[in-house]
Design a protein around this motif. Sequence first.
Motif, PDB file in Angstrom:
ATOM      1  N   ALA A 119       0.963  -1.283  -0.023  1.00 36.18           N
ATOM      2  CA  ALA A 119       0.101   0.056  -0.143  1.00 36.18           C
ATOM      3  C   ALA A 119       0.715   1.159   0.231  1.00 36.18           C
ATOM      4  CB  ALA A 119      -0.899  -0.048   0.981  1.00 36.18           C
ATOM      5  N   ASN A 120       2.034   1.378   0.809  1.00 38.22           N
ATOM      6  CA  ASN A 120       2.785   2.448   0.612  1.00 38.22           C
ATOM      7  C   ASN A 120       3.495   2.703  -0.586  1.00 38.22           C
ATOM      8  OD1 ASN A 120       2.439   3.978   3.011  1.00 38.22           O
ATOM      9  ND2 ASN A 120       3.152   2.249   4.279  1.00 38.22           N
ATOM     10  N   ASP A 121       3.456   1.708  -1.581  1.00 34.54           N
ATOM     11  CA  ASP A 121       3.955   2.013  -2.735  1.00 34.54           C
ATOM     12  C   ASP A 121       3.194   3.138  -3.571  1.00 34.54           C
ATOM     13  OD1 ASP A 121       6.240   0.361  -2.597  1.00 34.54           O
ATOM     14  OD2 ASP A 121       5.017  -1.359  -3.172  1.00 34.54           O
ATOM     15  N   CYS A 155      -0.570   7.972  -5.149  1.00 31.83           N
ATOM     16  CA  CYS A 155      -1.962   8.968  -5.547  1.00 31.83           C
ATOM     17  C   CYS A 155      -3.065   8.030  -5.498  1.00 31.83           C
ATOM     18  CB  CYS A 155      -1.754   9.718  -6.735  1.00 31.83           C
ATOM     19  SG  CYS A 155      -3.164  10.871  -7.165  1.00 31.83           S
ATOM     20  N   ILE A 156      -4.093   8.570  -4.945  1.00 31.68           N
ATOM     21  CA  ILE A 156      -5.184   7.774  -4.957  1.00 31.68           C
ATOM     22  C   ILE A 156      -6.534   8.718  -5.796  1.00 31.68           C
ATOM     23  CG2 ILE A 156      -7.409   6.754  -3.548  1.00 31.68           C
ATOM     24  CD1 ILE A 156      -5.325   6.435  -1.429  1.00 31.68           C
ATOM     25  N   ILE A 157      -6.980   8.147  -6.706  1.00 33.44           N
ATOM     26  CA  ILE A 157      -7.811   8.855  -7.598  1.00 33.44           C
ATOM     27  C   ILE A 157      -9.030   7.997  -7.485  1.00 33.44           C
ATOM     28  CG2 ILE A 157      -8.548   9.704  -9.868  1.00 33.44           C
ATOM     29  CD1 ILE A 157      -5.739   9.968 -10.505  1.00 33.44           C
ATOM     30  N   PHE A 158     -10.102   8.714  -6.773  1.00 33.06           N
ATOM     31  CA  PHE A 158     -11.582   7.952  -6.263  1.00 33.06           C
ATOM     32  C   PHE A 158     -12.536   8.427  -7.227  1.00 33.06           C
ATOM     33  CE2 PHE A 158     -12.804   5.140  -2.734  1.00 33.06           C
ATOM     34  CZ  PHE A 158     -14.135   5.113  -3.053  1.00 33.06           C
ATOM     35  N   ALA A 159     -13.185   7.701  -8.153  1.00 33.61           N
ATOM     36  CA  ALA A 159     -14.202   8.221  -8.836  1.00 33.61           C
ATOM     37  C   ALA A 159     -15.412   7.738  -8.446  1.00 33.61           C
ATOM     38  CB  ALA A 159     -14.311   7.931 -10.238  1.00 33.61           C
ATOM     39  N   ALA A 173     -11.100   9.321  -1.113  1.00 29.67           N
ATOM     40  CA  ALA A 173      -9.512   8.944  -1.323  1.00 29.67           C
ATOM     41  C   ALA A 173      -9.020   9.073  -0.099  1.00 29.67           C
ATOM     42  CB  ALA A 173      -9.181   9.903  -2.495  1.00 29.67           C
ATOM     43  N   THR A 174      -9.271  10.027   0.668  1.00 28.86           N
ATOM     44  CA  THR A 174      -8.405  10.028   2.001  1.00 28.86           C
ATOM     45  C   THR A 174      -8.916   9.151   3.026  1.00 28.86           C
ATOM     46  OG1 THR A 174      -9.917  11.886   2.724  1.00 28.86           O
ATOM     47  CG2 THR A 174      -8.094  12.667   1.934  1.00 28.86           C
ATOM     48  N   ASN A 232       2.502   7.212   3.697  1.00 31.63           N
ATOM     49  CA  ASN A 232       3.501   7.945   3.058  1.00 31.63           C
ATOM     50  C   ASN A 232       2.810   9.417   2.667  1.00 31.63           C
ATOM     51  OD1 ASN A 232       1.695   7.536   0.982  1.00 31.63           O
ATOM     52  ND2 ASN A 232       3.002   6.149  -0.025  1.00 31.63           N
ATOM     53  N   GLY A 233       1.603   9.755   3.122  1.00 34.76           N
ATOM     54  CA  GLY A 233       1.085  11.202   2.979  1.00 34.76           C
ATOM     55  C   GLY A 233       0.640  11.329   1.655  1.00 34.76           C
TER      56      GLY A 233
END
Length: 348
Positions: free
Chosen positions: A88-90, A93-97, A109-110, A120-121
């Motif tokens: 998961a820490n790789d 960026c998360i893009i949540f549609a 996404a957060t 990893n922020g």
Amino acid sequence: MFNYSFGVGVYYFMGLYRAKILGTGLYYPQKVVTNDDLARSIDTSDQWITERTGIKKRRISSTDGGEFPTDMAMNAAFIALKNANLSANDINCIIFATFTPDYRLPNCATILQTKLGITNGCAAMDIAAACSGFLYGLNTANAFIQTGMMKNILVIGSEMLSREVDWSDRGTCILFGDGCGVALVGRNEDANDSSEILATKLGADGSGRDFLYQTYGGSVNPITPEIAASRERYLTMNGKEMFKVAVRTLAEISLSAVEAAGLKGIDEIDWFIPHQANHRILEATADRLSIDPKKVIINIEDYANTSAATIPTAFHQAVSDGRIKRGQLLLFSAFGGGLTSASTVLRY
Ligand code: COA
């Protein structure tokens, strides 16, 4: 080094890096609702729904917890991470549609970042583009990777439409279901690996906003106690107009993506995964594109229209059962409320 060419609502960008799909995943809620189940509470029949839409059943999320959009996304993301051999820490960026988020604030996404245990922020944003949302996300991820800005991006389409549908309106409720599909998109630095997102197209036509909309729940019309108790808060659709727009838009944007990818024609495509809105829309689109119906991946019969989730779920299923193989050419195309549209051509 960079090649720009701008058109109306579309762009091509020859970037520093190539982006490829590293892994996929999905989650469907446990509860199955068949057409016969619906016919017990509204004036409809399995025969009518099957003939007009191709849908036989759909999945509906539990309202007790564990199957809200970010829960479904967490389960699907862990599958994709395993398939991609990443942790998961790789993820950068998360893009949540979605247009059915867990909350108005914070974004999905957060919430998902925390559920995945990411420390990893990484960047985390939602995209609201209705049924085209996943492809808007995929195409955005492609651009971020091409520029070198990001390396591994988790793109999600996750919807709990059952909350927004009027279950007493037989004209809409029969069409929709809940579910989630995800794709991990990453930088391809291996010169011997041909996997790559080749072309992306994004578009919209706001003049068609009245074909699919929700009047209440935003800043203009907040949900008052009276509205909450009425049917007005639910999704409203002009099915006939959406049908016509869908066939035309899916065909047009697909052809322009195929052209942008530099293919000689649609015959080169191995698999076409369109947004699953209605089986008849998919047949009419395949006919218009003159694409062999055997190349069209369809899962609407079992899952109905899950909005932003239809393409990534159908994609994951076809990868998992071996239909889609590495090196094949894929075409994804979507349209949705707004009216948004999007298309992607990639070598898997
Ligand atoms: N069961 C039985 N009868 C139904 C029905 C149902 N679930 N829904 C509508 N009907 C009736 C109508 O009342 C109408 O009856 P009438 O002739 O007595 O007035 C008749 O069936 C025909 O209705 P109509 O709306 O013309 O049907 P249609 O062939 O256009 O099919 C949809 C309706 C919704 C299935 C179809 O228009 C569609 O799929 N549109 C696209 C929607 C879409 O893709 N939305 C999402 C976009 S992302």
